[in-house]
Design a protein around this motif. Sequence first.
Motif, PDB file in Angstrom:
ATOM      1  N   TYR A   3      -5.275  -0.820  -0.958  1.00 41.50           N
ATOM      2  CA  TYR A   3      -4.603  -2.098  -1.213  1.00 41.50           C
ATOM      3  C   TYR A   3      -4.252  -2.794   0.097  1.00 41.50           C
ATOM      4  CZ  TYR A   3      -1.646  -5.605  -3.391  1.00 41.50           C
ATOM      5  OH  TYR A   3      -1.119  -6.808  -3.811  1.00 41.50           O
ATOM      6  N   ALA A   4      -3.807  -2.030   1.099  1.00 43.11           N
ATOM      7  CA  ALA A   4      -3.535  -2.604   2.422  1.00 43.11           C
ATOM      8  C   ALA A   4      -4.823  -3.169   3.024  1.00 43.11           C
ATOM      9  CB  ALA A   4      -2.925  -1.553   3.340  1.00 43.11           C
ATOM     10  N   GLU A   5      -5.932  -2.461   2.842  1.00 45.89           N
ATOM     11  CA  GLU A   5      -7.213  -2.920   3.373  1.00 45.89           C
ATOM     12  C   GLU A   5      -7.676  -4.194   2.668  1.00 45.89           C
ATOM     13  OE1 GLU A   5      -9.751   0.456   2.935  1.00 45.89           O
ATOM     14  OE2 GLU A   5      -8.507   1.719   4.230  1.00 45.89           O
ATOM     15  N   LEU A   6      -7.448  -4.268   1.353  1.00 45.60           N
ATOM     16  CA  LEU A   6      -7.812  -5.470   0.607  1.00 45.60           C
ATOM     17  C   LEU A   6      -7.008  -6.668   1.100  1.00 45.60           C
ATOM     18  CD1 LEU A   6      -9.283  -6.875  -1.740  1.00 45.60           C
ATOM     19  CD2 LEU A   6      -7.409  -6.136  -3.234  1.00 45.60           C
ATOM     20  N   GLY A  33       0.812  -1.208   0.000  1.00 43.49           N
ATOM     21  CA  GLY A  33       0.000   0.000   0.000  1.00 43.49           C
ATOM     22  C   GLY A  33       0.843   1.253   0.000  1.00 43.49           C
ATOM     23  N   ASP A  34       0.199   2.375   0.256  1.00 42.24           N
ATOM     24  CA  ASP A  34       0.893   3.661   0.309  1.00 42.24           C
ATOM     25  C   ASP A  34       1.648   3.779   1.632  1.00 42.24           C
ATOM     26  OD1 ASP A  34      -0.248   4.436  -2.132  1.00 42.24           O
ATOM     27  OD2 ASP A  34      -2.070   5.101  -1.120  1.00 42.24           O
ATOM     28  N   VAL A  35       2.927   4.141   1.559  1.00 46.29           N
ATOM     29  CA  VAL A  35       3.739   4.277   2.765  1.00 46.29           C
ATOM     30  C   VAL A  35       3.511   5.658   3.369  1.00 46.29           C
ATOM     31  CG1 VAL A  35       6.054   4.287   3.730  1.00 46.29           C
ATOM     32  CG2 VAL A  35       5.478   2.689   1.901  1.00 46.29           C
ATOM     33  N   ARG A  36       3.116   5.676   4.622  1.00 41.78           N
ATOM     34  CA  ARG A  36       2.917   6.933   5.353  1.00 41.78           C
ATOM     35  C   ARG A  36       4.217   7.303   6.060  1.00 41.78           C
ATOM     36  NH1 ARG A  36       0.344   8.240  10.593  1.00 41.78           N
ATOM     37  NH2 ARG A  36      -0.484  10.365  10.435  1.00 41.78           N
ATOM     38  N   THR A  37       4.815   8.392   5.653  1.00 47.47           N
ATOM     39  CA  THR A  37       6.140   8.771   6.132  1.00 47.47           C
ATOM     40  C   THR A  37       6.170   8.988   7.642  1.00 47.47           C
ATOM     41  OG1 THR A  37       6.572   9.863   4.029  1.00 47.47           O
ATOM     42  CG2 THR A  37       8.031  10.422   5.845  1.00 47.47           C
ATOM     43  N   LYS A  38       5.135   9.615   8.180  1.00 44.12           N
ATOM     44  CA  LYS A  38       5.147   9.959   9.614  1.00 44.12           C
ATOM     45  C   LYS A  38       5.103   8.744  10.520  1.00 44.12           C
ATOM     46  CE  LYS A  38       3.498  14.709   9.589  1.00 44.12           C
ATOM     47  NZ  LYS A  38       2.524  15.669  10.157  1.00 44.12           N
ATOM     48  N   SER A  39       4.581   7.618  10.026  1.00 48.83           N
ATOM     49  CA  SER A  39       4.465   6.430  10.881  1.00 48.83           C
ATOM     50  C   SER A  39       5.302   5.255  10.398  1.00 48.83           C
ATOM     51  CB  SER A  39       2.996   5.989  10.973  1.00 48.83           C
ATOM     52  OG  SER A  39       2.520   5.575   9.703  1.00 48.83           O
ATOM     53  N   GLY A  40       5.846   5.346   9.184  1.00 49.50           N
ATOM     54  CA  GLY A  40       6.623   4.225   8.654  1.00 49.50           C
ATOM     55  C   GLY A  40       5.780   2.991   8.416  1.00 49.50           C
TER      56      GLY A  40
END
Length: 260
Positions: free
Chosen positions: A162-165, A149-156
Motif C-alpha cells: 500500500y505504501a508502494e502504491l 501501510g504496515d508500520v515497521r516497529t524497528k524503524s518507525g
Amino acid sequence: MRSPNNINNIRQQEILDELKYNNYVSVADLCRKLNVSAVTIRKDLTHLEKIGKLYRTHGGATRESFIVQERNINKKETLQVEEKTKIAKAALSLIEENDFITISSGTTTQMIAQVIGSQYEKLTILTSSLKPALSLYGNPNFNVIQLGGDVRTKSGSVMGPYAELMISNYSCNKLFLGADGVDFDFGLSTSSTMEAKLNQMMIENSEKVIVLADSTKISKRGFGKIVELEKIHVLITDDGISTTDLQRLEDIGIEVIIAK
C-alpha cells in the motif's frame, strides 16, 4: 640484517597505520605505497584478518566489518546525535519555498522535522516515517502527507504494497534519503529489503536525490540494496569522512556537503 619476519611485521604495521586514517585501503594503493606485489599484500591482509586486526573486502580491507547490524530506532536515536543534527541543518539549505519534498525513514532524516522551524511559508512534505509527520503536521505552512501501510516497529516507518502504491502516485523536487550503508561496491543500502524497495520507488519519482548519512555509514553495507551510488546527486555527511572517501565520492560525480 632484518629477518623476513621483521620485514613482514613492519609492513603489516604500516598497513594498520593506513587504516587508522581511512575506513578502507585498497590492494593497489598499498602496493604503490609499500613497493611490494599484490600477492604479498593479499597475504598480509589474510594474516591480519586471521588475528582480528581488519576485515578483508573485495580489492582491499576495512577497519571494521562492512555489514551493518540492524538496531532498533530507539537505540539508533542515541548514536551520533551531534553529527545527525548538523547534517539535518545542512539539509535545510537545499530546501526552497514551494518545494515538494519526500523524507524517508531514518534517524538522520527525521531530524529535518526537528530543526526546520518556521522559516518556510509553503512546503509540501511526503514521508514514510511517523515521527516527522507527527512533528510537522501542526505547522499551517506545511502540507504533510503520511504514507500508509504496515508500520515497521524497528524503524518507525511504513512499508509494503500500500505504501508502494501511494508513492507511485507522487512526484517530488527533492528526496531526503536515509541509509544504513554507503559502499563503493555495493551501493546505497538499508537493513530491510522492503524499505529498500520503497526507497527505490522514491528515487524513481524524485528530481534530486539527497542522501543524509553520517561518516560511520561510509564503506558499510545493509542487507537490502537500494541503488548504485551513481544515482545519488548529493551526500550530506559530517567531518569524520576521510579524504580518500571524499575524493572517491566526488570522482563518482556526487556533490558532498560536509556539515559544520
